[in-house]
Design an enzyme around this catalytic site. Structure first.
Site, PDB file in Angstrom:
ATOM      1  N   GLY A   1       0.831  -1.190   0.000  1.00 40.72           N
ATOM      2  CA  GLY A   1       0.000   0.000   0.000  1.00 40.72           C
ATOM      3  C   GLY A   1       0.865   1.238   0.000  1.00 40.72           C
ATOM      4  N   CYS A   2       0.293   2.347  -0.440  1.00 40.60           N
ATOM      5  CA  CYS A   2       1.101   3.556  -0.591  1.00 40.60           C
ATOM      6  C   CYS A   2       1.575   4.093   0.755  1.00 40.60           C
ATOM      7  CB  CYS A   2       0.320   4.622  -1.356  1.00 40.60           C
ATOM      8  SG  CYS A   2      -1.330   4.971  -0.712  1.00 40.60           S
ATOM      9  N   TYR A   3       0.693   4.095   1.757  1.00 39.47           N
ATOM     10  CA  TYR A   3       1.128   4.569   3.080  1.00 39.47           C
ATOM     11  C   TYR A   3       2.172   3.637   3.691  1.00 39.47           C
ATOM     12  CZ  TYR A   3      -2.769   7.981   3.236  1.00 39.47           C
ATOM     13  OH  TYR A   3      -3.628   9.029   3.000  1.00 39.47           O
TER      14      TYR A   3
END
Lengths: 346, 346, 346, 346
Positions: free
Chosen positions: A143-145
């Site tokens: 995921g990006c986070y």
């Protein structure tokens, strides 16, 4: 030349894969699918992709490598038969990130569509998991986070420098929410405004906790074996980029100064082409459009806390770029292949 | 491999040249200069250019090809000795655009530093001037506004479709003003605001008039031999991009409909890699970071006016990309060399 | 104290009416309606309106004055019974702006719901139509683009200074599109981009033509009695504000210089509290949140054209503020009542 | 009618004071000063303040009340003689915030110009310090970041709900940096970017620590009597607004749930006109242009941490609005006088 397909090219991650693959000398995009837009030329849906003479199909056709940019659940359903047939897959959805299908069900609200494939999946944060990525045929793209937070924290965690009280405060551009419509993402609502969300628990939290726990040294972890992570994402009025500010107490008897911690980080990431430890706080604009992650670790001497700031482009290092980096590793290519373009600045 | 130098790399056009050249397979950036930052590593001034191991110098050193991104007057002074020594030069400043040194003095407020070189200079709008560009060794790279307006109007002008009453209303992102400081460009002043400027006469006006007049068919022009052009630039709250909306009356007995005019434009630009005639109004976001120009010509049937909308990235097709396209033409390379990257969208 | 109701408070124009009425010493907002949100507290839908203790209803209840912020057609249906019952109404929709119901049907694609009321309606551009507004009980509040363009052009038209070839190039913030969802208004699509739209004919065009034609002096108009107007609206990446740049040829033997035209404009608008003729090009930021219109007229001496730039806040002077100004005029109050707040800058 | 003067009206805080005072029924702005612009009409420097017929002077002249919006050090020098002469003053600079002149010298790099006045100064966070404000004649108006953080944390601190490990992660619009020029604030640099700054120690940190320590219950504080605060400010691409996300561990045996903490906060702020405890995470857009502070406290049950999000407009509640609220309290007026305008949304 590897023939590549993108399942669900019509979202931002899918379109970004197509954009980046255009520069890839060893891969050729030959099939793109997308349910709502099936039958339309890719150039009609995305004028910036008029360089491709491709029509969006129901399926990606006969390809050597598949990226899935479908939403969760739909993605596992779509790629399961491909994985079983031996096609190498990088899944950009969340479906193969959590190793525990019950935790998946709890956070995503559906039964996992293909729990039998979970043991085959490798968490594709290439920098931290390179060997496993190289030999895998099913990659769970981060995921990006988590991408931004794990790269920010990994050196400190692995070197035992911090205690388990971790706070991750992330600021994301609005493309992270995808291309679907919602009042929150209406320009007039999002512009000139900042807000926090997901305070009751964002789906990227268990992913962060799982990966941090896995790298945590035995003595530094909490009794439950897991660091205590609070994660607060924020929406800020820009299109691309994530900046994560990570806080944790310094463990006793370890590093004390910003210089020491930066040396430790520089040593940790030495030779990594896509992570650069910098000497002053970075801006997301320094990485926009590129696969770079800039990391600035420092120490707050008044409170003996580690503070690390990292920046990525959420659609590149936080999604499509990381996915291609994984593909390169899986195919035995240099990881930088097709990903050398500098950021577009200003 | 052609060794390339950039004079004054520290502005936006200079930095953009460096960014784009990184993808160029036949050119290598070997020297960069910039007075205020001389002695600093390029990566310190521009973190996104850390891919280069270059130090900013006083001079660009021994190179085969030079781009100058200096301000006007300073640019002509700097490149004159190079031109005289036979080094091929693309000048991004305004110094060699106006053929008449008196007009130059009038608009720029200084005597031209090298009027003897003006006859050698070619106006580098490659699409309209290809043969001359190929054999020239001194290219005057077009201004960003003229680039967008001339590509929008050339087919109609050359085909004699419009009368001389031309209005060009342009909307530019703020990077067009350069990297120098000014209250107008302070974020808190420019954000959430739009304003017109240059109403008393913008320096890109004589350049537009000169080039339009040169391509104007004899009968269609005004008595003075020049079309009557009003040009109004506007600053809008974004970083990159220019959209120009151009208006002119249809000449009697020519095209009458949007379909006809689009066909005429498509024919005119057939085969051009960087100009695409589109079927619906384009957005600057469709070209951001790329060398593309999208042109949408239509007809207002109520008033029998041609209306053409064009979009470019002011730093690429409006500056550094066009400059590299010119270099490619001068070197006998395919014009697209190093310029194939799609726009960064969204 | 006048009891005021707002029909359809849930859009941007409705919410802006509520915001502005809070400062009005002679009017009290007592009823707000909105179909989708009926039953909810106003403060829940709009946190900035927590100053009101009002619940959104199906109807506005018993009130002395009504604003309708419904979409066209729905608005005429809703207000027709009120008008017939003698309740004074300001309609912010387009329903009563065009005097010809056939033209309405042509542009809006529906039969007019109450053509019998059209003769009673007054076009509420207060500055140009003050006497009629004062005695009317049904006001058609102007569209945001016509508001900006008519105030920009009226002095020149009424003084016979320009010929009929009028071009209006407008740049609008995105709140002008309303609160409804659409990919065009998604932050990631609209941000850092500008585009033209409505090139085949925007609904505000016939409104502009009707009002310009009505004020056009007999000799200056075209044979058909109507000026030849081309209107191109553009979406720019900001929330509030419209800047219109208007072009027309100077009529022979009239004003020749910017100074002359500014004097003429200053004379025309002398004493108007909400229109200010300025000496340098204005920015929309100078009027954001306020009911002001700044107008900058000038002359392009090279082409003998009038160029006028005007700026308004599309939700205030272009909608809710103008509506309250009309209410004030209808009630015999000073027009500035409740509308004195300066712009919010920066 | 109180005659009011603003020293240094030419910055954003000064201009915002003038904007807000226009709505004040009991105060009249009669004098404005500003060194660089002395002699110019206020309306020339700030077109949105054309409602005032004032010329910027060297001094504010004979007034009953003074606001100083000068930079630190200059402010204390300017107001010291006024304070000594008995003129009530609200100082928006940092000069009278820190009670210890040595700490001032350490953080601001200059000797305090008027240390003898420090004992007279009251820290003007009206909500937390009301009685002292009412009887003071020298108010140190809070910094924008402390304003947002102290209102977010005060109820938890005063009720002994949290331990001393406090992290404050703030996101600010760019007007907080003032109107001075700097590359960081150039639109093309700040737009579409987020960055952290002040990591080595921001000047608002000692102010936060001083005020938190003063309200900390004896048992909960650290040995040194001071909470351990890490503060990280971030610049985000918008003009107005601050969102602060505050983290602290829950003290044992106190509140456990979000509902409990929200009740505690609601009770604490009951009756406060400018602080509203909200049930869902707020956005800065909900308070833009207004004097409101929205506070959302919650609990992360996985880690037993308090998380509080607060939003303010940095120029209003974070500067000029708070200053007028203080003036109202000092003059015995209702604190809301002249400050009732709702936020400008969207």
């Amino acid at each position: 030349m590897v023939r590549v397909g993108i399942i669900n090219v019509t979202g931002y991650a899918g379109a970004e894969l197509a954009r980046l693959l255009h520069a890839h000398p060893e891969a050729q995009l030959t099939g793109v699918s997308g349910r709502s837009a099936a039958g339309k030329p890719l150039a009609e849906v995305f004028p910036h992709l008029a360089c491709y003479d491709l029509t969006i199909g129901e399926e990606v056709g006969d390809v050597d490598f598949v990226f899935s940019a479908l939403p969760h659940a739909a993605s596992a359903e779509a790629v399961a038969p491909l994985v079983r047939a031996g096609v190498p897959v990088v899944d950009i959805s969340a479906d193969f990130r959590l190793r525990d299908p019950q935790e998946y069900a709890q956070w995503y609200g559906v039964e996992h569509p293909a729990p039998d494939l979970l043991p085959r999946a490798v968490y594709g944060l290439t920098e931290l998991n390179r060997e496993a990525v190289r030999t895998s045929r099913l990659i769970a793209n981060p995921g990006c986070y988590p991408e931004s937070a794990l790269l920010a924290l990994a050196p400190a965690v692995k070197q035992g420098v911090i205690g388990p009280d971790v706070i991750i405060d992330s600021k994301s551009g609005i493309s992270g929410a995808g291309r679907a419509l919602g009042l929150t993402y209406h320009f007039a609502e999002a512009d000139e405004s900042v807000s926090a969300y997901g305070l009751a628990g964002h789906r990227h939290l268990p992913e962060m906790v799982q990966e941090l726990a896995a790298m945590w040294p035995p003595a530094g972890a909490t009794k439950s074996g897991r660091p205590k992570v609070t994660f607060t994402p924020h929406l800020i009025p820009m299109t691309r980029g994530i900046l994560s500010t990570c806080y944790a107490p310094l463990a006793q008897g370890t590093v004390r100064s910003g210089e020491e911690i930066r040396e430790l980080y520089q040593e940790f990431y030495r030779g990594e082409p896509f992570v650069r430890v910098v000497d002053s706080p970075p801006a997301t604009k320094h990485v926009s459009g590129s696969n770079m992650c800039l990391v600035y670790p420092t120490v707050d001497p008044r409170t003996e806390r580690l503070v690390v700031v990292s920046v990525i482009d959420n659609l590149v290092k936080g999604a499509a770029g990381q996915a291609i980096q994984n593909m390169n590793a899986m195919l035995g290519l240099p990881e930088t292949t097709g990903l050398e373009a500098p950021a577009v600045y200003p």
